[in-house]
Design a protein around this motif. Structure first.
Motif, PDB file in Angstrom:
ATOM      1  N   UNK A 186       0.831  -1.192   0.000  1.00 42.71           N
ATOM      2  CA  UNK A 186       0.000   0.000   0.000  1.00 42.71           C
ATOM      3  C   UNK A 186       0.868   1.245   0.000  1.00 42.71           C
ATOM      4  N   UNK A 187       0.344   2.318  -0.586  1.00 39.99           N
ATOM      5  CA  UNK A 187       1.014   3.590  -0.404  1.00 39.99           C
ATOM      6  C   UNK A 187       0.762   4.040   1.020  1.00 39.99           C
ATOM      7  N   UNK A 247      -3.764   1.079   6.567  1.00 35.03           N
ATOM      8  CA  UNK A 247      -4.679   1.047   7.697  1.00 35.03           C
ATOM      9  C   UNK A 247      -6.096   1.436   7.335  1.00 35.03           C
ATOM     10  N   UNK A 248      -6.292   1.982   6.148  1.00 32.86           N
ATOM     11  CA  UNK A 248      -7.640   2.374   5.708  1.00 32.86           C
ATOM     12  C   UNK A 248      -8.122   1.548   4.522  1.00 32.86           C
ATOM     13  N   UNK A 263     -11.148  -2.511  -0.674  1.00 30.46           N
ATOM     14  CA  UNK A 263     -12.045  -2.052   0.383  1.00 30.46           C
ATOM     15  C   UNK A 263     -11.448  -0.790   0.987  1.00 30.46           C
ATOM     16  N   UNK A 264     -12.212   0.273   0.973  1.00 27.28           N
ATOM     17  CA  UNK A 264     -11.719   1.565   1.441  1.00 27.28           C
ATOM     18  C   UNK A 264     -12.587   2.043   2.599  1.00 27.28           C
ATOM     19  N   UNK A 265     -11.937   2.465   3.658  1.00 28.87           N
ATOM     20  CA  UNK A 265     -12.666   2.985   4.807  1.00 28.87           C
ATOM     21  C   UNK A 265     -12.053   4.318   5.241  1.00 28.87           C
ATOM     22  N   UNK A 266     -12.764   5.006   6.108  1.00 31.98           N
ATOM     23  CA  UNK A 266     -12.312   6.320   6.582  1.00 31.98           C
ATOM     24  C   UNK A 266     -11.889   7.200   5.413  1.00 31.98           C
TER      25      UNK A 266
END
Length: 124
Positions: free
Chosen positions: A59-60, A65-66, A81-84
């Motif tokens: 991940x970049x 964590x998101x 899957x993307x959160x926050x």
């Protein structure tokens, strides 16, 4: 080989969303997959990649964590899957298939086939 990205839309800051990329053809199983994004006026940038076995994920820094990348080989589909979500996540998101299988691939040149992109807009 065709890659069809979907799942983008307009969301509010803090929301979650899942992008999907369905791949037709042979460039999926045994190949690493990736997600890139391009914001207005900016160059396309790496977001995340997953190796052919689904074990190694990259991940970049700004999405660690998101965002979570995954793949379903039975469905020839890779997910993000993307959160926050934050306004700075606003971009067109592209999925891509690599010619390679097990390394840490973050350069556009590592990927040989691209989807058409799906727009994500995050409002504040």
């Amino acid at each position: 080989v065709q890659l069809q990205a979907s799942g983008g839309g307009l969301v509010q800051a803090g929301d979650s969303l899942r992008l999907s990329c369905a791949v037709s053809g042979r460039l999926f199983r045994g190949h690493a997959m990736g997600w890139f994004r391009q914001a207005p006026g900016k160059e396309r940038e790496f977001v995340s990649s997953i190796n052919s076995s689904g074990v190694r994920k990259f991940y970049r820094d700004s999405v660690k964590g998101r965002f979570t990348i995954s793949r379903d080989d039975a469905k020839n589909t890779v997910y993000l899957q993307m959160s926050s979500l934050q306004p700075e996540d606003t971009a067109v998101y592209f999925c891509a298939a690599s010619r390679f299988s097990n390394g840490n691939y973050q350069r556009e040149s590592d990927f040989v086939s691209w989807g058409q992109g799906t727009q994500l807009t995050v409002s504040s």
